[in-house]
Write a protein that holds these residues in place. Structure first.
Motif, PDB file in Angstrom:
ATOM      1  N   GLY A 126      31.375  24.257  -0.567  1.00 45.16           N
ATOM      2  CA  GLY A 126      32.509  23.661   0.142  1.00 45.16           C
ATOM      3  C   GLY A 126      33.785  23.741  -0.658  1.00 45.16           C
ATOM      4  N   GLU A 127      34.863  24.036   0.032  1.00 45.96           N
ATOM      5  CA  GLU A 127      36.156  24.151  -0.628  1.00 45.96           C
ATOM      6  C   GLU A 127      36.611  22.799  -1.159  1.00 45.96           C
ATOM      7  OE1 GLU A 127      40.613  25.665   0.493  1.00 45.96           O
ATOM      8  OE2 GLU A 127      38.871  26.559   1.457  1.00 45.96           O
ATOM      9  N   GLY A 128      37.132  22.795  -2.360  1.00 49.43           N
ATOM     10  CA  GLY A 128      37.597  21.561  -2.976  1.00 49.43           C
ATOM     11  C   GLY A 128      36.485  20.695  -3.543  1.00 49.43           C
ATOM     12  N   SER A 129      35.260  21.198  -3.522  1.00 48.60           N
ATOM     13  CA  SER A 129      34.141  20.430  -4.061  1.00 48.60           C
ATOM     14  C   SER A 129      34.211  20.419  -5.582  1.00 48.60           C
ATOM     15  CB  SER A 129      32.812  21.036  -3.617  1.00 48.60           C
ATOM     16  OG  SER A 129      32.655  20.889  -2.229  1.00 48.60           O
ATOM     17  N   PRO A 130      33.646  19.390  -6.186  1.00 49.34           N
ATOM     18  CA  PRO A 130      33.743  19.279  -7.645  1.00 49.34           C
ATOM     19  C   PRO A 130      32.897  20.307  -8.381  1.00 49.34           C
ATOM     20  CG  PRO A 130      32.378  17.538  -6.759  1.00 49.34           C
ATOM     21  CD  PRO A 130      32.939  18.284  -5.583  1.00 49.34           C
ATOM     22  N   LEU A 131      33.270  20.514  -9.608  1.00 49.64           N
ATOM     23  CA  LEU A 131      32.470  21.312 -10.525  1.00 49.64           C
ATOM     24  C   LEU A 131      31.408  20.412 -11.134  1.00 49.64           C
ATOM     25  CD1 LEU A 131      35.322  23.106 -12.456  1.00 49.64           C
ATOM     26  CD2 LEU A 131      33.782  24.135 -10.804  1.00 49.64           C
ATOM     27  N   VAL A 132      30.276  20.990 -11.483  1.00 50.27           N
ATOM     28  CA  VAL A 132      29.181  20.252 -12.104  1.00 50.27           C
ATOM     29  C   VAL A 132      28.738  21.016 -13.345  1.00 50.27           C
ATOM     30  CG1 VAL A 132      26.802  19.456 -11.809  1.00 50.27           C
ATOM     31  CG2 VAL A 132      28.420  19.270  -9.909  1.00 50.27           C
ATOM     32  N   LEU A 133      28.569  20.310 -14.449  1.00 48.19           N
ATOM     33  CA  LEU A 133      28.063  20.891 -15.683  1.00 48.19           C
ATOM     34  C   LEU A 133      26.605  20.481 -15.823  1.00 48.19           C
ATOM     35  CD1 LEU A 133      28.657  22.486 -18.286  1.00 48.19           C
ATOM     36  CD2 LEU A 133      29.311  20.303 -19.339  1.00 48.19           C
ATOM     37  N   ALA A 134      25.699  21.435 -15.666  1.00 44.34           N
ATOM     38  CA  ALA A 134      24.256  21.180 -15.772  1.00 44.34           C
ATOM     39  C   ALA A 134      23.824  21.426 -17.217  1.00 44.34           C
ATOM     40  CB  ALA A 134      23.496  22.095 -14.820  1.00 44.34           C
ATOM     41  N   VAL A 135      23.321  20.359 -17.859  1.00 47.07           N
ATOM     42  CA  VAL A 135      22.961  20.414 -19.268  1.00 47.07           C
ATOM     43  C   VAL A 135      21.466  20.094 -19.393  1.00 47.07           C
ATOM     44  CG1 VAL A 135      23.459  19.490 -21.560  1.00 47.07           C
ATOM     45  CG2 VAL A 135      25.282  19.596 -19.838  1.00 47.07           C
ATOM     46  N   PRO A 136      20.685  20.993 -20.004  1.00 46.26           N
ATOM     47  CA  PRO A 136      19.254  20.722 -20.166  1.00 46.26           C
ATOM     48  C   PRO A 136      19.002  19.650 -21.227  1.00 46.26           C
ATOM     49  CG  PRO A 136      19.827  22.741 -21.298  1.00 46.26           C
ATOM     50  CD  PRO A 136      21.078  22.281 -20.583  1.00 46.26           C
ATOM     51  N   ALA A 137      17.788  19.142 -21.228  1.00 45.61           N
ATOM     52  CA  ALA A 137      17.390  18.168 -22.257  1.00 45.61           C
ATOM     53  C   ALA A 137      17.549  18.814 -23.629  1.00 45.61           C
ATOM     54  CB  ALA A 137      15.943  17.736 -22.036  1.00 45.61           C
ATOM     55  N   HIS A 138      17.957  18.001 -24.588  1.00 51.18           N
ATOM     56  CA  HIS A 138      18.128  18.488 -25.957  1.00 51.18           C
ATOM     57  C   HIS A 138      18.068  17.310 -26.919  1.00 51.18           C
ATOM     58  CE1 HIS A 138      22.154  17.491 -24.468  1.00 51.18           C
ATOM     59  NE2 HIS A 138      22.478  17.237 -25.722  1.00 51.18           N
ATOM     60  N   THR A 139      18.112  17.600 -28.189  1.00 51.88           N
ATOM     61  CA  THR A 139      18.040  16.577 -29.229  1.00 51.88           C
ATOM     62  C   THR A 139      19.249  16.711 -30.136  1.00 51.88           C
ATOM     63  OG1 THR A 139      15.630  16.667 -29.149  1.00 51.88           O
ATOM     64  CG2 THR A 139      16.602  15.648 -31.089  1.00 51.88           C
ATOM     65  N   THR A 140      19.899  15.585 -30.457  1.00 50.93           N
ATOM     66  CA  THR A 140      21.037  15.612 -31.368  1.00 50.93           C
ATOM     67  C   THR A 140      20.546  15.904 -32.782  1.00 50.93           C
ATOM     68  OG1 THR A 140      20.952  13.266 -31.955  1.00 50.93           O
ATOM     69  CG2 THR A 140      22.223  13.843 -29.966  1.00 50.93           C
ATOM     70  N   ALA A 141      21.479  16.222 -33.662  1.00 49.80           N
ATOM     71  CA  ALA A 141      21.113  16.484 -35.061  1.00 49.80           C
ATOM     72  C   ALA A 141      20.482  15.257 -35.711  1.00 49.80           C
ATOM     73  CB  ALA A 141      22.337  16.928 -35.853  1.00 49.80           C
ATOM     74  N   ALA A 142      20.832  14.050 -35.226  1.00 51.03           N
ATOM     75  CA  ALA A 142      20.264  12.812 -35.775  1.00 51.03           C
ATOM     76  C   ALA A 142      18.895  12.497 -35.185  1.00 51.03           C
ATOM     77  CB  ALA A 142      21.217  11.647 -35.521  1.00 51.03           C
ATOM     78  N   GLY A 143      18.430  13.327 -34.219  1.00 51.95           N
ATOM     79  CA  GLY A 143      17.104  13.125 -33.650  1.00 51.95           C
ATOM     80  C   GLY A 143      17.066  12.350 -32.350  1.00 51.95           C
ATOM     81  N   ARG A 175      28.705  23.487 -27.931  1.00 52.95           N
ATOM     82  CA  ARG A 175      28.537  23.206 -29.360  1.00 52.95           C
ATOM     83  C   ARG A 175      29.071  21.804 -29.592  1.00 52.95           C
ATOM     84  NH1 ARG A 175      26.982  25.629 -33.712  1.00 52.95           N
ATOM     85  NH2 ARG A 175      27.199  27.712 -32.872  1.00 52.95           N
ATOM     86  N   PHE A 176      28.142  20.884 -29.884  1.00 54.99           N
ATOM     87  CA  PHE A 176      28.504  19.493 -30.102  1.00 54.99           C
ATOM     88  C   PHE A 176      29.014  19.303 -31.527  1.00 54.99           C
ATOM     89  CE2 PHE A 176      25.647  19.365 -26.468  1.00 54.99           C
ATOM     90  CZ  PHE A 176      26.364  18.560 -25.605  1.00 54.99           C
ATOM     91  N   SER A 177      29.662  18.171 -31.777  1.00 57.94           N
ATOM     92  CA  SER A 177      30.291  17.926 -33.076  1.00 57.94           C
ATOM     93  C   SER A 177      29.290  17.875 -34.226  1.00 57.94           C
ATOM     94  CB  SER A 177      31.107  16.628 -33.037  1.00 57.94           C
ATOM     95  OG  SER A 177      30.260  15.520 -32.814  1.00 57.94           O
ATOM     96  N   ASP A 178      28.007  17.652 -33.936  1.00 57.13           N
ATOM     97  CA  ASP A 178      26.992  17.626 -34.993  1.00 57.13           C
ATOM     98  C   ASP A 178      26.378  19.007 -35.240  1.00 57.13           C
ATOM     99  OD1 ASP A 178      25.474  17.874 -32.677  1.00 57.13           O
ATOM    100  OD2 ASP A 178      24.264  16.075 -33.027  1.00 57.13           O
ATOM    101  N   GLY A 179      26.927  20.040 -34.568  1.00 57.00           N
ATOM    102  CA  GLY A 179      26.455  21.410 -34.767  1.00 57.00           C
ATOM    103  C   GLY A 179      25.365  21.853 -33.814  1.00 57.00           C
ATOM    104  N   VAL A 180      24.842  20.950 -32.976  1.00 53.82           N
ATOM    105  CA  VAL A 180      23.796  21.310 -32.022  1.00 53.82           C
ATOM    106  C   VAL A 180      24.391  22.215 -30.942  1.00 53.82           C
ATOM    107  CG1 VAL A 180      22.227  20.394 -30.254  1.00 53.82           C
ATOM    108  CG2 VAL A 180      22.414  19.266 -32.478  1.00 53.82           C
ATOM    109  N   LEU A 181      23.684  23.279 -30.614  1.00 53.19           N
ATOM    110  CA  LEU A 181      24.098  24.246 -29.606  1.00 53.19           C
ATOM    111  C   LEU A 181      23.146  24.148 -28.418  1.00 53.19           C
ATOM    112  CD1 LEU A 181      26.117  26.611 -29.153  1.00 53.19           C
ATOM    113  CD2 LEU A 181      24.321  28.112 -30.010  1.00 53.19           C
ATOM    114  N   VAL A 182      23.702  24.008 -27.206  1.00 54.53           N
ATOM    115  CA  VAL A 182      22.892  23.860 -26.000  1.00 54.53           C
ATOM    116  C   VAL A 182      23.429  24.808 -24.927  1.00 54.53           C
ATOM    117  CG1 VAL A 182      22.137  22.272 -24.178  1.00 54.53           C
ATOM    118  CG2 VAL A 182      22.428  21.434 -26.513  1.00 54.53           C
ATOM    119  N   ALA A 183      22.551  25.633 -24.368  1.00 53.28           N
ATOM    120  CA  ALA A 183      22.928  26.521 -23.271  1.00 53.28           C
ATOM    121  C   ALA A 183      23.017  25.696 -21.996  1.00 53.28           C
ATOM    122  CB  ALA A 183      21.904  27.638 -23.111  1.00 53.28           C
ATOM    123  N   ALA A 184      24.174  25.744 -21.323  1.00 50.42           N
ATOM    124  CA  ALA A 184      24.391  24.951 -20.115  1.00 50.42           C
ATOM    125  C   ALA A 184      25.015  25.845 -19.044  1.00 50.42           C
ATOM    126  CB  ALA A 184      25.307  23.762 -20.426  1.00 50.42           C
TER     127      ALA A 184
END
Length: 116
Positions: free
Chosen positions: A68-85, A52-61
């Motif tokens: 591998g142990e100690g490997s980084p985490l990754v946040l996969a975020v689909p394409a979306h549009t901000t409230a401002a377009g 939930r972004f500060s402009d109220g847009v909600l995106v399923a991620a």
């Protein structure tokens, strides 16, 4: 191996509040409602989140762990549009450093995009 349900309404999806209208290196998101935030911070696992972004847009991620142990985490975020377009392309963001517990939430600090 499936992980236990515990999100809102018994699902595996948890809300994640983001302080800005989009992600960038250094942006922070707070994952809420985890049944055991300390255990998650110590040993993160794949997790569905509703950003939930500060402009109220909600995106399923999806928060993913790389093989591998100690490997980084990754946040996969689909394409979306901000409230401002503004159109935001799909991206996979590394989670920088540690997953830090703050209060009852787990705070994720976004790092750079993974190299292709």
């Amino acid at each position: 191996m499936p992980h236990p349900s515990g999100g809102p309404s018994g699902t595996d999806t948890f809300p994640a509040l983001c302080g800005h209208t989009h992600l960038f290196p250094g942006a922070r998101c707070r994952v809420q409602g985890l049944p055991d935030p300390d255990a998650f911070a110590a040993a993160p696992r794949p997790l569905d989140v509703d950003l939930r972004f500060s402009d109220g847009v909600l995106v399923a991620a999806r928060l993913l762990t790389e093989p591998g142990e100690g490997s980084p985490l990754v946040l996969a975020v689909p394409a979306h549009t901000t409230a401002a377009g503004t159109r935001i392309d799909a991206r996979a963001w590394r989670i920088r450093g540690l997953v830090v517990r703050e209060g009852a939430d787990v705070e994720l600090v976004v790092g750079a995009l993974p190299r292709s």
